[in-house]
Design an enzyme around this catalytic site. Structure first.
Site, PDB file in Angstrom:
ATOM      1  N   ARG A 192      44.322  31.091  53.564  1.00 46.54           N
ATOM      2  CA  ARG A 192      43.807  31.116  54.944  1.00 46.54           C
ATOM      3  C   ARG A 192      42.839  30.077  55.317  1.00 46.54           C
ATOM      4  O   ARG A 192      42.506  29.263  54.495  1.00 46.54           O
ATOM      5  CB  ARG A 192      42.765  32.455  54.741  1.00 46.54           C
ATOM      6  N   ARG A 199      42.660  32.076  46.751  1.00 49.60           N
ATOM      7  CA  ARG A 199      43.206  33.098  47.178  1.00 49.60           C
ATOM      8  C   ARG A 199      44.470  32.848  47.958  1.00 49.60           C
ATOM      9  O   ARG A 199      44.824  31.696  48.530  1.00 49.60           O
ATOM     10  CB  ARG A 199      42.518  34.033  48.213  1.00 49.60           C
ATOM     11  N   ARG A 214      29.811  44.784  60.538  1.00 46.43           N
ATOM     12  CA  ARG A 214      29.330  43.693  60.016  1.00 46.43           C
ATOM     13  C   ARG A 214      28.056  43.153  60.192  1.00 46.43           C
ATOM     14  O   ARG A 214      27.457  42.205  59.870  1.00 46.43           O
ATOM     15  CB  ARG A 214      30.359  42.645  60.413  1.00 46.43           C
ATOM     16  N   LYS A 240      37.162  43.577  48.923  1.00 45.89           N
ATOM     17  CA  LYS A 240      37.304  44.471  49.817  1.00 45.89           C
ATOM     18  C   LYS A 240      38.849  44.793  50.369  1.00 45.89           C
ATOM     19  O   LYS A 240      39.283  45.838  50.120  1.00 45.89           O
ATOM     20  CB  LYS A 240      36.414  44.340  51.280  1.00 45.89           C
ATOM     21  N   ARG A 268      30.749  31.026  55.850  1.00 46.83           N
ATOM     22  CA  ARG A 268      30.586  32.707  55.810  1.00 46.83           C
ATOM     23  C   ARG A 268      29.718  33.495  54.754  1.00 46.83           C
ATOM     24  O   ARG A 268      29.252  34.428  55.197  1.00 46.83           O
ATOM     25  CB  ARG A 268      32.248  32.923  55.123  1.00 46.83           C
TER      26      ARG A 268
HETATM   27  P1  AP5 Z   1      39.762  39.960  48.626  1.00 43.42           P
HETATM   28  O1  AP5 Z   1      40.242  41.327  48.334  1.00 43.42           O
HETATM   29  O2  AP5 Z   1      40.770  39.406  49.496  1.00 43.42           O
HETATM   30  O3  AP5 Z   1      38.409  39.591  49.138  1.00 43.42           O
HETATM   31  P2  AP5 Z   1      37.643  40.459  50.609  1.00 43.42           P
HETATM   32  O4  AP5 Z   1      36.363  40.894  50.195  1.00 43.42           O
HETATM   33  O5  AP5 Z   1      38.734  41.178  51.305  1.00 43.42           O
HETATM   34  O6  AP5 Z   1      37.454  38.821  51.109  1.00 43.42           O
HETATM   35  P3  AP5 Z   1      37.583  38.465  52.754  1.00 43.42           P
HETATM   36  O7  AP5 Z   1      37.456  36.962  52.794  1.00 43.42           O
HETATM   37  O8  AP5 Z   1      39.004  38.895  53.195  1.00 43.42           O
HETATM   38  O9  AP5 Z   1      36.418  38.917  53.476  1.00 43.42           O
HETATM   39  P4  AP5 Z   1      35.746  38.540  54.735  1.00 43.42           P
HETATM   40  O10 AP5 Z   1      34.991  39.624  55.061  1.00 43.42           O
HETATM   41  O11 AP5 Z   1      34.949  37.196  54.660  1.00 43.42           O
HETATM   42  O12 AP5 Z   1      37.128  38.159  55.555  1.00 43.42           O
HETATM   43  P5  AP5 Z   1      37.617  39.070  56.619  1.00 43.42           P
HETATM   44  O13 AP5 Z   1      39.031  38.963  56.606  1.00 43.42           O
HETATM   45  O14 AP5 Z   1      37.163  40.483  56.847  1.00 43.42           O
HETATM   46  O15 AP5 Z   1      39.640  39.172  47.388  1.00 43.42           O
HETATM   47  C1  AP5 Z   1      39.516  37.631  47.120  1.00 43.42           C
HETATM   48  C2  AP5 Z   1      40.248  37.083  46.146  1.00 43.42           C
HETATM   49  O16 AP5 Z   1      40.134  37.405  44.958  1.00 43.42           O
HETATM   50  C3  AP5 Z   1      42.014  37.473  46.169  1.00 43.42           C
HETATM   51  O17 AP5 Z   1      42.770  36.201  45.965  1.00 43.42           O
HETATM   52  C4  AP5 Z   1      41.912  38.357  45.064  1.00 43.42           C
HETATM   53  O18 AP5 Z   1      43.343  38.609  44.435  1.00 43.42           O
HETATM   54  C5  AP5 Z   1      40.746  37.991  44.205  1.00 43.42           C
HETATM   55  N1  AP5 Z   1      40.275  39.270  43.568  1.00 43.42           N
HETATM   56  C6  AP5 Z   1      39.764  40.385  44.026  1.00 43.42           C
HETATM   57  N2  AP5 Z   1      39.139  41.069  43.230  1.00 43.42           N
HETATM   58  C7  AP5 Z   1      39.113  40.348  42.006  1.00 43.42           C
HETATM   59  C8  AP5 Z   1      38.642  40.448  40.626  1.00 43.42           C
HETATM   60  N3  AP5 Z   1      38.012  41.844  40.519  1.00 43.42           N
HETATM   61  N4  AP5 Z   1      38.700  39.545  39.656  1.00 43.42           N
HETATM   62  C9  AP5 Z   1      39.278  38.388  40.154  1.00 43.42           C
HETATM   63  N5  AP5 Z   1      39.748  38.093  41.272  1.00 43.42           N
HETATM   64  C10 AP5 Z   1      39.758  39.119  42.322  1.00 43.42           C
HETATM   65  O19 AP5 Z   1      37.124  38.485  58.042  1.00 43.42           O
HETATM   66  C11 AP5 Z   1      37.445  36.867  58.392  1.00 43.42           C
HETATM   67  C12 AP5 Z   1      36.741  36.732  59.756  1.00 43.42           C
HETATM   68  O20 AP5 Z   1      37.370  37.641  60.944  1.00 43.42           O
HETATM   69  C13 AP5 Z   1      35.268  36.741  59.638  1.00 43.42           C
HETATM   70  O21 AP5 Z   1      34.720  35.436  59.084  1.00 43.42           O
HETATM   71  C14 AP5 Z   1      34.672  36.844  60.990  1.00 43.42           C
HETATM   72  O22 AP5 Z   1      35.123  35.618  61.924  1.00 43.42           O
HETATM   73  C15 AP5 Z   1      36.145  37.901  61.646  1.00 43.42           C
HETATM   74  N6  AP5 Z   1      35.699  39.221  61.454  1.00 43.42           N
HETATM   75  C16 AP5 Z   1      36.086  40.042  60.827  1.00 43.42           C
HETATM   76  N7  AP5 Z   1      35.543  41.264  60.811  1.00 43.42           N
HETATM   77  C17 AP5 Z   1      34.696  41.318  61.789  1.00 43.42           C
HETATM   78  C18 AP5 Z   1      33.547  41.900  62.321  1.00 43.42           C
HETATM   79  N8  AP5 Z   1      33.445  43.216  61.988  1.00 43.42           N
HETATM   80  N9  AP5 Z   1      32.627  41.263  63.186  1.00 43.42           N
HETATM   81  C19 AP5 Z   1      32.945  40.102  63.649  1.00 43.42           C
HETATM   82  N10 AP5 Z   1      33.899  39.257  63.053  1.00 43.42           N
HETATM   83  C20 AP5 Z   1      34.616  39.694  62.239  1.00 43.42           C
END
Ligand code: AP5
Length: 212
Positions: free
Chosen positions: A158, A125, A86, A13, A169
């Protein structure tokens, strides 16, 4: 145009959302990034959020919903929501806040990939401290080890990309975020994208989903 990207942790994402937002001129509103900045800056929200994030749990809805409403109001040419909503309560809160501001969502895009790929992506990552751009030790390594190709910033892993937190997660995703599929699936703007392939292939599929 206003978009929602949702899917499990590590599906891409952030990586793809950043590119899509640049190409379509949208504000990239990533709740994870906003929360990590609040933690780094030691704000009231950040202090409250940190404990939840470190354990891989969701931050309470009232904190996240308030943060998003502030930013949606300021997003002139449209926005891309990454990581919000979420859960179903956040989706309902989004619907009411958009109605209050006379706005709507054009596309909700669900990205999916097998769980073993998600774990591999998250554990390899690396993220730039300065600009937030993501790399992967194996799939998209930086040209210079430890440094961002875009801005030269320092790369870090991270805290929640540790094996035990990744498992939590994914569990939280299955229990709380996956039900959003049933919530959005019947709507006309809903699209589904297979995100298991290589990055350029996934990007092309996402563009088609957004434009089609
Ligand atoms: P990446 O693009 O970073 O993946 P992502 O889907 O963004 O993963 P996140 O871990 O950021 O999502 P998340 O939803 O768990 O975390 P968030 O920060 O929102 O890609 C991942 C890796 O893969 C990278 O190294 C990339 O290079 C590689 N990659 C990508 N595409 C690829 C491909 N096609 N092939 C090979 N490699 C690839 O949330 C973190 C925390 O914040 C949550 O746990 C929660 O505590 C809190 N939080 C955030 N939003 C909310 C909410 N709305 N409500 C409550 N708590 C929240």
């Amino acid at each position: 145009m206003n978009l929602v990207l949702f899917g499990p942790p590590g599906v891409g994402k952030g990586t793809q959302g950043m590119r899509l937002a640049e190409e379509f001129g949208l504000a990239h509103l990533a709740t994870g990034d906003i929360l990590r900045a609040a933690v780094r800056d030691g704000t009231g929200y950040g202090i409250q959020a940190k404990a939840f994030m470190d354990e891989g749990k969701l931050v309470p809805d009232d904190i996240v919903v308030g943060m998003i409403e502030e930013r949606i109001e300021g997003a002139g040419t449209g926005f891309l929501l990454d990581g919000f909503p979420r859960n179903v309560a956040q989706a309902k809160a989004l619907q009411s806040m958009l109605a209050r501001h006379g706005m709507h969502i054009d596309r909700v895009v669900f990205m999916h990939a097998p769980e073993d790929a998600l774990i591999e992506r998250l554990s390899g990552r690396l993220i730039c401290r300065a600009c937030g751009f993501s790399f992967h030790r194996q799939y998209s390594p930086p040209r210079v080890a430890g440094r961002c190709d875009r801005c030269g910033g320092e790369l870090y892993q991270r805290d929640d990309d540790r094996e035990d937190v990744i498992a939590e997660r994914l569990k939280v995703y299955r229990a709380q975020t996956e039900p959003l599929l049933a919530y959005y699936q019947g709507s006309s703007g809903f699209r589904q994208v297979d995100a298991a392939g290589e990055m350029p292939v996934v990007y092309a599929a996402l563009k088609q989903a957004v434009e089609g």
